[in-house]
Structure formats: structure tokens, C-alpha cells
Motif scaffolding. Structure first.
Motif, short mmCIF file in Angstrom:
data_model
loop_
_atom_site.label_atom_id
_atom_site.label_comp_id
_atom_site.label_asym_id
_atom_site.label_seq_id
_atom_site.Cartn_x
_atom_site.Cartn_y
_atom_site.Cartn_z
N ALA A 109 0.92 -1.20 0.05
CA ALA A 109 0.07 0.03 0.09
C ALA A 109 0.71 1.40 -0.02
CB ALA A 109 -0.69 0.05 1.09
N PRO A 164 -6.05 -3.39 1.91
CA PRO A 164 -6.55 -2.01 1.70
C PRO A 164 -7.09 -1.87 0.28
CG PRO A 164 -4.30 -1.89 1.57
CD PRO A 164 -4.62 -3.50 1.53
N LYS A 165 -8.22 -1.00 0.18
CA LYS A 165 -8.63 -0.56 -1.13
C LYS A 165 -8.01 0.76 -1.75
CE LYS A 165 -12.59 2.03 -0.50
NZ LYS A 165 -14.10 2.37 -0.19
N VAL A 223 -7.94 4.53 -2.42
CA VAL A 223 -8.50 5.59 -1.92
C VAL A 223 -8.01 6.92 -2.85
CG1 VAL A 223 -9.24 7.12 -0.04
CG2 VAL A 223 -8.66 4.69 0.51
N LEU A 243 -4.27 6.67 -1.70
CA LEU A 243 -3.70 5.39 -1.43
C LEU A 243 -3.57 4.63 -2.60
CD1 LEU A 243 -2.47 3.77 1.04
CD2 LEU A 243 -4.59 3.05 1.46
N GLN A 281 -5.29 1.40 5.09
CA GLN A 281 -6.61 2.00 4.67
C GLN A 281 -6.93 2.88 5.79
OE1 GLN A 281 -9.49 -0.01 2.69
NE2 GLN A 281 -10.96 1.59 2.86
N ASP A 333 -13.98 6.75 7.71
CA ASP A 333 -13.86 5.40 7.66
C ASP A 333 -15.17 4.84 7.35
OD1 ASP A 333 -13.39 2.94 7.09
OD2 ASP A 333 -11.62 2.55 8.69
#
Ligand SMILES: [Zn+2]
Length: 360
Positions: free
Chosen positions: A71, A118-119, A121, A132, A162, A173
Motif C-alpha cells: 500500500a 486495503p482498497k 483511496v 492510497l 487504509q 472511514d
């Protein structure tokens, strides 16, 4: 030199893709779609077109040998306002210390490894000059053309990159909002009920890690539940669950949940509210409704089979069972039994109907 650097990342278990640069655009060389879900063999690596590579990227949704995801916090100074640049620069100093690289356009990359998948962002690019890079994007790494390493640090391992990203930016979030409106003592109780059903593999500060119940066999535990925010993430399909959705998917009957009359139809379920029937998807969103007396019609059953993908014969059987129970239940209401029907957890939509009156 590009190939050697890429090979080191490959040895850690990451899938890598050679890239070329056209002006300031990076262009992956060759078709890399399959490296989202399949490990590159050494032969696969050697067969990549390294001869024409000017750099390489790491596929961020395929974990390394330890099950960690790359990430990258990307401070981008191109096409952003001076205000956003200043804000991003200040925030950059609040991220945990880690490997830092300079990008071809003069930006900064902070390189992390994350236990929870994580996705990407990207929505704060214009406001904070920060993104991100994760969740399947390609992260271009030094020594790709124009990229240099700025310090000696190894990438720092974070439990949830994330989450840290949102925290440093001071923004919401959205994963933490999925249980909105449910009392936390109830959530705590539900979590222990659900935990008993999972193959738990370990615990971090924030998360419980389990072997994914939906994609067996799952060698690396690819399923995580936040211990105080009570959402779950499936790393395979990036699905985020609240505890009620998770319990339903696992067949766990939660304490203190009045379900009302409900019946599963594939990934969907039928729910009775007064005399209306709703077909809800797994997120409790209604996708179809009809009157109870119309449920048993050919037209409705055909529609239900189409919507849910469930066999027509199965739909027939489930509808018969549902209609029967509905009649039994409505008769029993005559004995002043309260029926409690709950359709959604969103507070504005939550309907707790204590129906003490006779239904007919
Ligand atoms: Zn899974």
C-alpha cells in the motif's frame, strides 16, 4: 537494474509488471490482468518483456509470501492546487516512518505493507494531494525511470493501511459505519457468537484474522473483523460485512435479533412486513416487493426466479412454505402475540414494528 530490482520484490512473493513511460503516463507492458489473482512463476517473471522496460510496478492486490499487501501513500504535486499541496505536505509528516521514494513527477511515495487488504483511496486527490495506491492498482517503484529511494528504511508493516490513511487525513472511514444504529454491547455479544463459527487464525491490536469462510481453502487467513468497529473484510472479493449480514451468511442465529418472517432465496431473502413481501439483497436493500396475496402467483414466482437465479422449482417450494408460515403467524397474532419485524439497520430506515393489533 530494473529487472534485478523487480526480481527482489518478486522473491518476496509480489507479482510485478514491467512498465514504459510515455511523457508522464506509465504504460504496463503486456497483459497483466491475470496477476491480480494468480502467483507469477519464475518462468512467468522471466518471460516478461524486460528488454524494453523503463521501470516496473507491483500489483497491489496480490499479497506477498507473508500474506501482506503493498500500500503506497502517494503525495502528488501535479494538477493540484497550492492549498491542497500545502495540506498534503503537512499530513505526509504524520504518517508512520517507512521507506520513502521520490516519483518521476516530483511527488513522494510512502511504501507500506498492510495485513488487512486495503482498497485504493483516490477521492482526496484534489483536496489533500494524497491518494492510497492499493487494491489492484499498479504501484510503480524505484529505480523506475525518474524514481529514487530517499531513505534506508524497509517498508513498515501496518495492520490496516487504509485505516491509517483515513485517520491521518481526518476523514470518515465508511467501513466503520456499516453497523450504524446498533448498540455496541449487542455488537460485542454478536461478535463472540460469530467468532465461535469461524476458523480464527490470530489477533492483532485492531482485528481478528480468520480463514475465509466463503472461499475455502484459504491458506493465508484472508478474512478480518475489526474488534471495536465490528465490520468484516473478505480479501478475496473486497466485500465489507456488518455483523448481521455476516451472521446471516454464516447461518448464525444472533441473540436479540427479531427476524420476523424471513426465508432465504439464494443470496437474497424474502421478508414479510405487515402484508407486504420484500425481496432483500444481502445488504438488506429491497429489490422487489409485492402484496402477500400476490406472492403465490405464477408471474411473481417467475420474476423471483429471474431475480435470484434460484431454480423455479425451489422458488415454488420456498414460496409455499413462506405463504404457509405467514398465514400461521397472522392467525397467532390474534392471541395478542407481538410480531416484531425489522427490515434495516440504517436508523432512518429502521422499522421496529410492534404489531399488537390484529392483522385481520
Ligand atoms: Zn473470501
Amino acid at each position: 537494474m530494473i529487472r534485478e530490482a523487480a526480481y527482489k520484490w518478486w522473491q518476496h512473493g509480489f507479482n510485478v509488471v514491467p512498465v514504459k513511460f510515455f511523457e508522464d503516463k506509465k504504460q504496463p507492458l503486456g497483459d497483466w490482468a491475470r496477476w491480480h489473482s494468480k502467483r507469477q512463476s519464475e518462468k512467468d517473471f522471466n518471460d516478461l518483456p524486460w528488454g524494453s522496460a523503463e521501470g516496473f510496478g507491483i500489483v497491489t492486490d496480490y499479497p506477498n509470501n507473508e500474506g501482506l499487501f503493498l500500500a503506497v501513500v502517494d503525495y502528488d504535486v501535479k494538477r493540484v492546487s497550492e492549498e491542497a499541496k500545502a495540506k498534503g505536505k503537512e499530513l505526509l509528516g504524520k504518517f508512520p516512518i517507512t521507506r520513502m521514494e521520490k516519483t518521476a513527477t516530483g511527488g513522494i511515495h510512502l511504501v507500506y505493507l498492510s495485513k488487512v487488504k486495503p482498497k485504493a483511496v483516490r477521492e482526496f486527490h484534489d483536496s489533500h494531494a494524497l491518494e492510497l495506491i492499493a487494491g489492484g492498482l499498479l504501484a510503480v517503484m524505484a529505480p523506475s525511470k525518474g524514481y529514487t529511494i530517499l531513505n534506508d528504511n524497509e517498508p513498515t508493516i501496518l495492520e490496516d493501511a487504509q485505516g491509517i490513511f483515513y485517520q491521518v487525513l481526518g476523514v470518515n472511514d465508511d467501513r466503520a459505519e456499516v453497523n450504524e444504529g446498533v448498540d455496541s454491547s449487542l455488537l460485542e455479544k454478536w461478535l463472540s457468537q460469530i467468532k465461535a463459527k469461524l476458523k480464527v487464525a490470530g489477533e492483532g491490536h485492531q482485528y481478528i484474522y480468520a480463514h475465509c469462510p466463503f472461499h475455502p481453502p484459504d491458506k493465508h487467513p484472508s478474512f478480518a473483523i475489526h474488534k471495536t468497529k465490528y465490520y468484516a473484510v473478505d480479501f478475496h472479493d473486497n466485500q465489507v460485512y456488518n455483523l448481521r449480514q455476516l451472521a446471516r451468511a454464516l447461518g448464525v442465529e444472533l441473540d436479540g435479533v427479531p427476524e420476523g418472517l424471513t426465508c432465504k432465496l439464494g443470496a437474497y431473502r424474502l421478508n414479510l412486513v405487515e402484508r407486504d413481501v420484500f425481496l432483500l439483497d444481502f445488504k438488506d436493500q429491497p429489490v422487489f416487493t409485492c402484496k402477500l396475496h400476490a406472492l403465490n402467483s405464477e408471474k411473481t414466482k417467475t420474476r423471483l426466479a429471474e431475480l435470484t437465479g434460484v431454480d423455479k422449482a425451489d422458488v415454488e417450494r420456498k414460496v409455499a412454505e413462506f405463504t404457509f408460515k405467514a398465514h400461521v403467524m397472522q392467525n397467532s397474532v390474534r392471541d395478542e402475540q407481538p410480531t416484531i419485524l425489522m427490515t434495516s439497520w440504517k436508523p432512518e430506515k429502521r422499522m421496529l414494528m410492534f404489531s399488537m393489533r390484529k392483522l385481520r
